[in-house]
Enzyme design. Sequence first.
Site, PDB file in Angstrom:
ATOM      1  N   ARG A   1       6.066 -13.173   9.554  1.00  0.00           N
ATOM      2  CA  ARG A   1       6.221 -12.067   9.008  1.00  0.00           C
ATOM      3  C   ARG A   1       7.502 -12.334   9.943  1.00  0.00           C
ATOM      4  NH1 ARG A   1       2.462  -8.111   9.058  1.00  0.00           N
ATOM      5  NH2 ARG A   1       3.872  -6.193   9.441  1.00  0.00           N
TER       6      ARG A   1
ATOM      7  N   GLU B   1       0.857  -0.958  -0.163  1.00  0.00           N
ATOM      8  CA  GLU B   1       0.134   0.184  -0.097  1.00  0.00           C
ATOM      9  C   GLU B   1       1.399   1.109   0.500  1.00  0.00           C
ATOM     10  OE1 GLU B   1      -2.395  -1.317   3.025  1.00  0.00           O
ATOM     11  OE2 GLU B   1      -3.427   1.284   3.148  1.00  0.00           O
TER      12      GLU B   1
ATOM     13  N   LYS C   1       4.741   0.690  11.018  1.00  0.00           N
ATOM     14  CA  LYS C   1       5.088   1.457   9.648  1.00  0.00           C
ATOM     15  C   LYS C   1       4.359   2.395  10.847  1.00  0.00           C
ATOM     16  CE  LYS C   1       3.395  -0.028   5.638  1.00  0.00           C
ATOM     17  NZ  LYS C   1       2.291   0.146   3.985  1.00  0.00           N
TER      18      LYS C   1
HETATM   19  P1  ATP Z   1      -0.003  -2.178   7.497  1.00  0.00           P
HETATM   20  O1  ATP Z   1      -0.135  -2.314   8.172  1.00  0.00           O
HETATM   21  O2  ATP Z   1       0.025  -0.423   6.378  1.00  0.00           O
HETATM   22  O3  ATP Z   1      -0.766  -2.761   6.507  1.00  0.00           O
HETATM   23  P2  ATP Z   1       1.971  -3.518   6.428  1.00  0.00           P
HETATM   24  O4  ATP Z   1       3.192  -3.501   7.396  1.00  0.00           O
HETATM   25  O5  ATP Z   1       1.563  -4.545   5.761  1.00  0.00           O
HETATM   26  O6  ATP Z   1       1.557  -2.191   6.902  1.00  0.00           O
HETATM   27  P3  ATP Z   1       1.883  -3.244   3.053  1.00  0.00           P
HETATM   28  O7  ATP Z   1       1.962  -2.071   2.100  1.00  0.00           O
HETATM   29  O8  ATP Z   1       0.505  -3.741   3.430  1.00  0.00           O
HETATM   30  O9  ATP Z   1       2.644  -3.019   4.934  1.00  0.00           O
HETATM   31  O10 ATP Z   1       2.537  -5.070   3.048  1.00  0.00           O
HETATM   32  C1  ATP Z   1       3.008  -5.558   1.606  1.00  0.00           C
HETATM   33  C2  ATP Z   1       3.250  -6.305   1.437  1.00  0.00           C
HETATM   34  O11 ATP Z   1       4.542  -6.935   2.622  1.00  0.00           O
HETATM   35  C3  ATP Z   1       2.310  -7.442   2.497  1.00  0.00           C
HETATM   36  O12 ATP Z   1       2.607  -8.590   0.959  1.00  0.00           O
HETATM   37  C4  ATP Z   1       2.963  -7.497   3.229  1.00  0.00           C
HETATM   38  O13 ATP Z   1       2.256  -9.051   3.951  1.00  0.00           O
HETATM   39  C5  ATP Z   1       4.088  -7.881   3.410  1.00  0.00           C
HETATM   40  N1  ATP Z   1       4.699  -7.874   4.417  1.00  0.00           N
HETATM   41  C6  ATP Z   1       5.011  -6.534   5.268  1.00  0.00           C
HETATM   42  N2  ATP Z   1       4.836  -6.643   7.112  1.00  0.00           N
HETATM   43  C7  ATP Z   1       6.075  -7.515   6.570  1.00  0.00           C
HETATM   44  C8  ATP Z   1       6.966  -8.193   7.635  1.00  0.00           C
HETATM   45  N3  ATP Z   1       7.598  -7.364   8.407  1.00  0.00           N
HETATM   46  N4  ATP Z   1       7.523  -9.536   7.792  1.00  0.00           N
HETATM   47  C9  ATP Z   1       7.660 -10.210   5.770  1.00  0.00           C
HETATM   48  N5  ATP Z   1       6.655  -9.798   5.330  1.00  0.00           N
HETATM   49  C10 ATP Z   1       6.146  -8.687   5.776  1.00  0.00           C
HETATM   50 MG    MG Z   2      -0.711  -4.232   4.630  1.00  0.00          MG
END
Ligand code: ATP
Ligand code: MG
Length: 561
Positions: A263, A37, A273
């Site tokens: 994750r 996002e 974030k």
């Molecule tokens: P938000 O809380 O804003 O959704 P987010 O960290 O999930 O935060 P996204 O932009 O939705 O942000 O993440 C993009 C991709 O990165 C998603 O597929 C998510 O699953 C993956 N991702 C986010 N954080 C991690 C992490 N700590 N380890 C592995 N993958 C991650």
């Molecule tokens: Mg997310």
Amino acid sequence: MEAKDSDKPTRNFIEEIIDADLAEGRAETVVTRFPPEPNGYLHIGHAVSICLNHGLAQKYGGRFHLRFDDTNPIKEEAAYVEAIKEDVRWLGAEWGGHLHFASDYFDQLYEWAEHLIAAGDAYVDDASAEEIRELRGTLKEPGRESLCRERSPEENLDLFRRMRAGEFGNGEKTLRAKIDMAHPNLNMRDPVLYRIFHAPHHRSGDKWCLYPMYDFAHGQSDAIEGVTHSICTLEFEDHRLLYDWLIAKLPVPHTPRQIEFARLNMTYTLTSKRKLLQLVKEGHVRGWDDPRMPTLRGIRRRGYTPEALRELARRAGVAKRNKVNDLALMEFCLRKDLEERAPRRMAVLDPVKVVITNLPENARESYSGPNHPARPEMGEREVVLTREIYIERADFMEDPPKKYFRLAPGREVRLRYACYVTCTDVVKNDDGHVEEIHVEMDPESRGGSTPDGRKVKGTIHWVSATENVAFESRWYENLFLKEDPNETEEGGDFLKNLNPHSLRVGTGYGEPALAGARPEEKFQFERTGYFCIDPDTTVEKLVVNRTVGLRDTYGKKLQKG
Ligand code: ATP
Ligand code: MG
């Protein structure tokens, strides 16, 4: 040589699933994606996800897409899109022609929403967000049905089109899937699919005042792109049922398979974030790219390489259950890469002056040192010895214990690449602080050995005090004092765990060969650690970030078990 466990090529559980899908003909080409996002900067967790998805596409000769899930016009910005693209490219994850945006599918998604309505699988609800939340029930109690649930498809279609036409205000109406208000999975209790936002979108402008929810856009976007394996983090496990329900109801061209993995979590590190934003906004760090931040911009500035992060992704592996990785593992991956590639230089970070009393005032002796001890192809550099030099304060002790092999009164050490010197005198100020150390060089030791074959136990690094490159050194420690930065006493928050000494700024001196070093160049300062040139560097001033120390703590921890 026998490979260590972690070096063995083993298949992870995702690869096992893909292999089975290929063998049984459920997929022909493997297509994966990274779906951020655009509402913040990427961090090391994202890097793992990118490396995983891109790596799988590469391994199976498939495709990797970069798709922005830009369904929320309120929180998203075009600037983040550009920053994310740059970071993904830096990591080496090429998307070829496959840069996509969920917003490009808004027309198709809208059409599919009407499809659900016509089939009696979705309805327009007048309930407010708050009412919807109240009626949703809990894990123990079933939800209750909205008064609007039995509207006819005709009425719903009419209302939905008027929502699109802008007849209603924000939050006045939503479109909901009609599934089961008593379903044990809360995501199946008539989830909202569309909401009204009278807000311009960074790509579609004013075209829409109606925006799909992430849960409605995400799976369908994968289906449109022909993503075969939708890999996501565990928090989406509970959403899979809904995604599969939607895919089954809609005339989509492809059916993606969702696979969840844990994750990445790292000790001493935050990957939320929201909290990272708070650190920046409140000035606890110098910005998104502060070298103490776990953002890709931050660790890149610190001196991390894409190679080290890919190695981290490989070693951290894909897990089915959440765990916390040791920060030492990440540092291990970096050190391993820099050890092989970083040119060596001598630099003194906490200097004390040494005078070689038997050298004349204007002496200038030229020696040479390899740029890398194990890679002759990297060449050599000139190191210049003069009468006055700097050594590290820690490399001298007035009253040393037996096992101290560095410089001390009456003791002899080797100045790396140059000669042997013996300490003859110590000059102190009134407070007893050592101001200057006097030494005598053995003229026969030039080049690093003597005719009598005499051995010295200590070799120390040094820099000419008159011919050098001064720099600002930025020495970093962990940003947080606790392994889990979120662990706080009652009432406190993660800011209480901030390390007040996470940045120390000083002045150091490097050997002449450091002149002209460019931002992002990395060096091993011999005996001290790995360092990276900071972008704050100007023609007048070199700025150097301490990247990571030389000593590996990860291997030791592994041995201890
Ligand atoms: P938000 O809380 O804003 O959704 P987010 O960290 O999930 O935060 P996204 O932009 O939705 O942000 O993440 C993009 C991709 O990165 C998603 O597929 C998510 O699953 C993956 N991702 C986010 N954080 C991690 C992490 N700590 N380890 C592995 N993958 C991650
Ligand atoms: Mg997310």
